[in-house]
Design an enzyme around this catalytic site. Structure first.
Site, PDB file in Angstrom:
ATOM      1  N   LYS A 161     -21.257  37.676  62.135  1.00 47.52           N
ATOM      2  CA  LYS A 161     -19.948  37.782  61.483  1.00 47.52           C
ATOM      3  C   LYS A 161     -19.019  36.812  62.213  1.00 47.52           C
ATOM      4  O   LYS A 161     -18.487  37.106  63.285  1.00 47.52           O
ATOM      5  CB  LYS A 161     -19.429  39.218  61.620  1.00 47.52           C
ATOM      6  CG  LYS A 161     -18.543  39.701  60.471  1.00 47.52           C
ATOM      7  CD  LYS A 161     -17.288  38.917  60.251  1.00 47.52           C
ATOM      8  CE  LYS A 161     -16.167  39.272  61.200  1.00 47.52           C
ATOM      9  NZ  LYS A 161     -15.063  38.279  61.139  1.00 47.52           N
ATOM     10  N   GLU A 163     -18.061  40.105  75.686  1.00 53.65           N
ATOM     11  CA  GLU A 163     -17.502  38.958  76.414  1.00 53.65           C
ATOM     12  C   GLU A 163     -16.046  38.831  75.996  1.00 53.65           C
ATOM     13  O   GLU A 163     -15.762  38.433  74.864  1.00 53.65           O
ATOM     14  CB  GLU A 163     -18.292  37.694  76.081  1.00 53.65           C
ATOM     15  CG  GLU A 163     -19.736  37.796  76.536  1.00 53.65           C
ATOM     16  CD  GLU A 163     -20.560  36.566  76.213  1.00 53.65           C
ATOM     17  OE1 GLU A 163     -20.075  35.680  75.508  1.00 53.65           O
ATOM     18  OE2 GLU A 163     -21.708  36.517  76.676  1.00 53.65           O
ATOM     19  N   CYS A 193     -11.283  31.238  76.919  1.00 57.57           N
ATOM     20  CA  CYS A 193     -11.301  32.519  77.645  1.00 57.57           C
ATOM     21  C   CYS A 193     -11.347  32.310  79.143  1.00 57.57           C
ATOM     22  O   CYS A 193     -10.779  33.073  79.912  1.00 57.57           O
ATOM     23  CB  CYS A 193     -12.485  33.349  77.197  1.00 57.57           C
ATOM     24  SG  CYS A 193     -14.062  32.527  77.475  1.00 57.57           S
ATOM     25  N   GLU A 212      -3.195  38.038  78.839  1.00 62.32           N
ATOM     26  CA  GLU A 212      -3.759  36.778  78.346  1.00 62.32           C
ATOM     27  C   GLU A 212      -2.899  36.217  77.209  1.00 62.32           C
ATOM     28  O   GLU A 212      -2.668  36.900  76.210  1.00 62.32           O
ATOM     29  CB  GLU A 212      -5.179  37.047  77.825  1.00 62.32           C
ATOM     30  CG  GLU A 212      -5.898  35.790  77.406  1.00 62.32           C
ATOM     31  CD  GLU A 212      -7.255  36.091  76.791  1.00 62.32           C
ATOM     32  OE1 GLU A 212      -7.337  36.989  75.932  1.00 62.32           O
ATOM     33  OE2 GLU A 212      -8.231  35.433  77.177  1.00 62.32           O
TER      34      GLU A 212
HETATM   35  P1  NAD Z   1     -10.563  39.078  68.035  1.00 64.07           P
HETATM   36  O1  NAD Z   1     -11.014  40.220  68.870  1.00 64.07           O
HETATM   37  O2  NAD Z   1      -9.310  39.221  67.271  1.00 64.07           O
HETATM   38  O3  NAD Z   1     -11.687  38.688  66.963  1.00 64.07           O
HETATM   39  C1  NAD Z   1     -12.998  38.351  67.330  1.00 64.07           C
HETATM   40  C2  NAD Z   1     -13.940  38.714  66.206  1.00 64.07           C
HETATM   41  O4  NAD Z   1     -13.930  40.118  66.031  1.00 64.07           O
HETATM   42  C3  NAD Z   1     -13.582  38.101  64.858  1.00 64.07           C
HETATM   43  O5  NAD Z   1     -14.769  37.697  64.212  1.00 64.07           O
HETATM   44  C4  NAD Z   1     -12.973  39.271  64.121  1.00 64.07           C
HETATM   45  O6  NAD Z   1     -13.106  39.193  62.722  1.00 64.07           O
HETATM   46  C5  NAD Z   1     -13.808  40.403  64.654  1.00 64.07           C
HETATM   47  N1  NAD Z   1     -13.209  41.733  64.493  1.00 64.07           N
HETATM   48  C6  NAD Z   1     -11.900  42.055  64.372  1.00 64.07           C
HETATM   49  N2  NAD Z   1     -11.766  43.402  64.236  1.00 64.07           N
HETATM   50  C7  NAD Z   1     -13.006  43.933  64.274  1.00 64.07           C
HETATM   51  C8  NAD Z   1     -13.530  45.245  64.203  1.00 64.07           C
HETATM   52  N3  NAD Z   1     -12.739  46.310  64.059  1.00 64.07           N
HETATM   53  N4  NAD Z   1     -14.866  45.408  64.276  1.00 64.07           N
HETATM   54  C9  NAD Z   1     -15.683  44.356  64.451  1.00 64.07           C
HETATM   55  N5  NAD Z   1     -15.249  43.089  64.515  1.00 64.07           N
HETATM   56  C10 NAD Z   1     -13.930  42.863  64.443  1.00 64.07           C
HETATM   57  O7  NAD Z   1     -10.503  37.839  69.009  1.00 64.07           O
HETATM   58  P2  NAD Z   1     -10.034  36.355  68.665  1.00 64.07           P
HETATM   59  O8  NAD Z   1      -8.547  36.348  68.592  1.00 64.07           O
HETATM   60  O9  NAD Z   1     -10.830  35.830  67.510  1.00 64.07           O
HETATM   61  O10 NAD Z   1     -10.536  35.571  69.957  1.00 64.07           O
HETATM   62  C11 NAD Z   1      -9.756  35.412  71.093  1.00 64.07           C
HETATM   63  C12 NAD Z   1     -10.231  36.336  72.181  1.00 64.07           C
HETATM   64  O11 NAD Z   1     -11.601  36.071  72.469  1.00 64.07           O
HETATM   65  C13 NAD Z   1      -9.496  36.098  73.481  1.00 64.07           C
HETATM   66  O12 NAD Z   1      -9.190  37.330  74.088  1.00 64.07           O
HETATM   67  C14 NAD Z   1     -10.513  35.331  74.327  1.00 64.07           C
HETATM   68  O13 NAD Z   1     -10.338  35.453  75.705  1.00 64.07           O
HETATM   69  C15 NAD Z   1     -11.791  35.953  73.876  1.00 64.07           C
HETATM   70  N6  NAD Z   1     -12.936  35.076  74.179  1.00 64.07           N
HETATM   71  C16 NAD Z   1     -13.799  35.462  75.162  1.00 64.07           C
HETATM   72  C17 NAD Z   1     -14.878  34.641  75.502  1.00 64.07           C
HETATM   73  C18 NAD Z   1     -15.846  35.038  76.566  1.00 64.07           C
HETATM   74  O14 NAD Z   1     -16.948  34.475  76.598  1.00 64.07           O
HETATM   75  N7  NAD Z   1     -15.528  35.957  77.467  1.00 64.07           N
HETATM   76  C19 NAD Z   1     -15.063  33.436  74.823  1.00 64.07           C
HETATM   77  C20 NAD Z   1     -14.149  33.072  73.846  1.00 64.07           C
HETATM   78  C21 NAD Z   1     -13.093  33.912  73.522  1.00 64.07           C
END
Ligand code: NAD
Length: 487
Positions: free
Chosen positions: A181, A256, A289, A384
């Site tokens: 997804k 992650e 991240c 963050e």
């Molecule tokens: P997000 O949590 O808003 O979304 C991530 C994914 O989760 C998207 O595909 C979204 O559609 C999905 N999602 C949203 N609600 C959901 C639910 N209820 N159930 C299942 N899936 C759901 O995050 P974002 O804004 O897309 O990404 C930014 C975040 O990601 C930041 O906090 C960043 O630090 C983190 N990040 C972490 C890493 C790592 O390796 N640690 C790498 C990249 C980004």
């Protein structure tokens, strides 16, 4: 090409789901917008819970045959996918840049080659999985990594294909099937990957892609009883929802998450190196991240560090991410830009001083920002931002450096700049972080464990750790007796 096909930067992209080896349209759609110019790129399938369940069913149906496929044959197909990625590298790079606004030059030279490498590395690593048999009172213990079943992989928008394939490759190499997804703000390259995988001979149903909003279909995926693993990269609030949704079936999770990583600059450091590493934190417009967004500098060199930092950051070129000269592209979405600006406004109201930036450049980009005079317990130090916003604090000695560095709820990474090896060892040992970089940043090997501590994540992936997560580990204990041949 079908009536559904979009043309994005000259590349044909199918906006429908990919389920069971077929394109599946959704009744609803959502509009995908380019962060570069706000232009609509097309209508993307807006998944429903029923469509998500159909993808899990396809992954379940395809699982037995794929799990039974010899590892070497699975590895061969993964290498063929890597070949396909390399063949279509230019297309993937321009589509990703158009979709998420990150630099085209990074996609060409770093990200897409790494996508291909993800497949090659985990294909090869799966062939090396081995644990020496050992004996217990004459009995033989044999450890095996068995495929677990359908895996749900959920990814964010900041590095879409790189993060998706870092999960897909080990999951498939392990003999699992996958439902991906992708993030709704950058859904396109996942669709291209489905085409590439099919052309490479990946059997139908082994990789499925469901598009749509996580808030609408996430739960249908993560609470599904047939799902055996969930690997998620994204934010902490979403991780909490996923963990709750997965709890009834105790589905194993790899999370992650975000970070608020420190960059510690000691007085004995090569100051130019420290400045280079600090300015690097603006990469991808700060939407990384791992970014070390809290710069901690020893008091005695803080003034000189700041002077050199301001000069270096001032030379960064902000603009169109397709241009070779651009260093910082747009922010993914106007909503994200508002969020970044909100953080900065509140920090300034709380007493922070703006050293550089502190404002929008236009309706799509935020200026590289450095804030100082920030309190350790303030929002800007603790939360963050996920944008080009860094804070600078000073410390008097090593103890204070460690105390400030370790005082957030995160634990993803830390970077130290010091000329003293003993200090590097001492400080590294006292920090909570999944990765520590000493006198460098972002050097990553797929063999290494990757993940975060505290609110930065649960579990580690990379090398054998990926297979430990994506497999059911089995220990078979065989007695020396009971054989018909008495051998
Ligand atoms: P997000 O949590 O808003 O979304 C991530 C994914 O989760 C998207 O595909 C979204 O559609 C999905 N999602 C949203 N609600 C959901 C639910 N209820 N159930 C299942 N899936 C759901 O995050 P974002 O804004 O897309 O990404 C930014 C975040 O990601 C930041 O906090 C960043 O630090 C983190 N990040 C972490 C890493 C790592 O390796 N640690 C790498 C990249 C980004």
């Amino acid at each position: 090409m079908t009536e559904h096909t979009l043309t994005v930067a000259g590349v044909a992209v199918d906006p429908r789901h990919w389920i069971g080896g077929e394109r599946v349209a959704s009744a609803g759609t959502f509009t995908d917008v380019s962060p570069i110019d706000g232009r609509a790129l097309g209508e993307i399938a807006r998944g429903t819970p029923a469509e998500a369940a159909a993808a899990v069913a396809a992954a379940k149906a395809a699982f037995p045959a794929w799990a039974a496929t010899p590892r070497a044959e699975r590895a061969r197909i993964l290498h063929a996918i890597a070949d396909g990625v390399e063949k279509r590298l230019e297309e993937l790079a321009i589509v990703e840049t158009t979709d998420n606004g990150a630099l085209l030059r990074s996609h060409r030279r770093g990200v897409m080659p790494r996508v291909a490498h993800n497949f090659r590395f985990f294909a090869d690593w799966s062939l090396t999985l081995d644990h020496e048999d050992f004996e217990t009172r004459g009995h033989t213990n044999h450890v095996s990594w068995d495929p677990a079943g359908p895996c749900v992989l959920i990814t964010p928008w900041n590095a879409p294909l790189m993060l998706a394939t870092w999960k897909i490759a080990p999951a498939l190499a392990a003999g699992n099937t996958v439902v991906l997804k992708p993030a709704e703000w950058s859904p396109l390259t996942a669709s291209l990957l489905a085409d590439i995988a099919a052309e490479a001979g990946l059997p139908a149903g082994v990789l499925n892609v469901v598009q749509g909003y996580g808030s609408e279909i996430g739960d249908a995926l993560t609470s599904h009883p047939d799902v055996r693993r969930i690997s998620f990269t994204g934010s902490v609030p979403t991780a909490r929802r996923i963990a709750a949704s997965a709890a009834p079936h105790l589905t194993p999770l790899s999370l992650e998450l975000g970070g608020k990583s420190p960059l510690l600059v000691f007085a004995d450091a090569d100051l130019d190196l420290a400045v280079d590493l600090a300015v690097e934190q603006y990469d991808n417009a700060g939407q990384v991240c791992l970014a070390a967004t809290r710069i901690l500098v020893e008091e005695t060199v803080a003034e000189e560090f700041t002077r050199r930092f301001v000069a270096k950051a001032g030379a960064l070129v902000q603009g169109d991410p397709r241009e070779e000269a651009t260093d910082i592209g747009p922010t993914i979405h106007p909503r994200q830009l508002d969020r970044i600006d909100g953080f900065v406004r509140r920090a300034v109201e709380a007493g922070a001083r703006v050293v550089i930036g502190g404002h929008r450049v236009d309706e799509r980009s935020y200026a590289p920002t450095l804030l100082t005079e920030v309190a350790q317990d303030s929002e800007i130090v603790q939360e963050e931002v996920f944008g080009p916003v860094l804070t600078l604090q000073t410390f008097a000695d090593e103890d204070e450096a460690v105390r400030l560095a370790d005082d957030t709820r995160f634990g993803l990474a830390a970077t130290l700049v010091t000329g003293d090896r003993e200090r590097a060892d001492r400080v590294t040992g006292r920090l909570t972080a999944g990765t520590v970089w000493v006198n460098c940043f972002f050097v990553r090997d797929l063999k290494a464990p990757f993940g975060g501590s505290r609110h930065s994540g649960v579990g580690r992936e990379g090398g054998t750790w990926s297979f430990d997560f994506y497999c059911d580990l089995k220990n078979t204990v065989t007695a020396p007796k009971g054989w018909n041949d008495h051998g």
